[in-house]
Write an enzyme that holds these catalytic residues in place. Structure first.
Site, PDB file in Angstrom:
ATOM      1  N   GLY A   1       0.782  -1.235   0.000  1.00 61.19           N
ATOM      2  CA  GLY A   1       0.000   0.000   0.000  1.00 61.19           C
ATOM      3  C   GLY A   1       0.809   1.277   0.000  1.00 61.19           C
ATOM      4  CD  GLN A   2       6.817   2.884   0.058  1.00 56.28           C
ATOM      5  OE1 GLN A   2       7.170   1.716   0.103  1.00 56.28           O
ATOM      6  NE2 GLN A   2       7.674   3.887   0.120  1.00 56.28           N
ATOM      7  CB  THR A   3       0.478   5.951  -2.170  1.00 57.09           C
ATOM      8  OG1 THR A   3       0.464   6.695  -0.955  1.00 57.09           O
ATOM      9  CG2 THR A   3      -0.591   4.867  -2.126  1.00 57.09           C
ATOM     10  CB  VAL A   4       4.708   8.895  -0.772  1.00 51.37           C
ATOM     11  CG1 VAL A   4       5.874   9.861  -0.950  1.00 51.37           C
ATOM     12  CG2 VAL A   4       3.379   9.645  -0.876  1.00 51.37           C
TER      13      VAL A   4
ATOM     14  CG  HIS B   1       6.196   7.445   4.753  1.00 49.17           C
ATOM     15  ND1 HIS B   1       6.403   7.006   3.465  1.00 49.17           N
ATOM     16  CD2 HIS B   1       4.865   7.306   4.971  1.00 49.17           C
ATOM     17  CE1 HIS B   1       5.253   6.639   2.917  1.00 49.17           C
ATOM     18  NE2 HIS B   1       4.297   6.794   3.830  1.00 49.17           N
TER      19      HIS B   1
ATOM     20  CG  HIS C   1       1.563   6.230   8.132  1.00 48.42           C
ATOM     21  ND1 HIS C   1       0.754   7.199   7.571  1.00 48.42           N
ATOM     22  CD2 HIS C   1       2.124   5.561   7.100  1.00 48.42           C
ATOM     23  CE1 HIS C   1       0.825   7.114   6.253  1.00 48.42           C
ATOM     24  NE2 HIS C   1       1.648   6.129   5.944  1.00 48.42           N
TER      25      HIS C   1
END
Length: 130
Positions: free
Chosen positions: A93-96, A100, A102
């Site tokens: 689900g990594q979109t960037v 990082h 959360h």
């Protein structure tokens, strides 16, 4: 999902000074689409897509900042708990395309049933209790 430091939204936010906490190797930035008040990201300064590919020093700094951020968010929002997690790779689900973590403050009643926490990323397999 491939980005370079010049097109990466996190790199741009770091360069623009859009940080909550700023340390040598990592920064904390507000999530652009927060799930709850105070939802924040811990982001390494170095543009690296894979959180698990960070250096031991970057990882140490990231988790040290998580502790500092927890204290700040506790003071500002008084949450009842936290979720801390990373999406690593498109399948997760990594979109960037910049590593990082959360940090999501949680509040009693923000969801009907919080048990299982991060396990709910795969809803069909999340419930393990009777």
């Amino acid at each position: 999902m491939t980005t370079s430091p010049t097109t990466c939204p996190f790199c741009q936010r770091i360069q623009g000074g859009e940080t909550l906490l700023d340390r040598d190797r990592v920064v904390a930035i507000p999530d652009a689409s927060p799930l709850n008040p105070g939802h924040t990201l811990v982001v390494p300064r170095r543009h690296e897509p894979d959180f698990l590919a960070l250096t031991p020093d970057e990882l140490r700094c990231a988790f040290q900042l998580v502790g500092e951020l927890r204290a700040l968010l506790q003071e500002r929002y008084a949450p009842d708990g936290f979720n801390v997690g990373a999406n690593i790779g498109a399948a997760a689900g990594q979109t960037v395309d910049h590593a990082h973590l959360h940090i999501i403050p949680r509040f009693k009643g923000d969801v009907e049933e919080p048990r299982g926490g991060l396990r709910w990323i795969i809803p069909e397999r999340a419930r393990y209790w009777p």
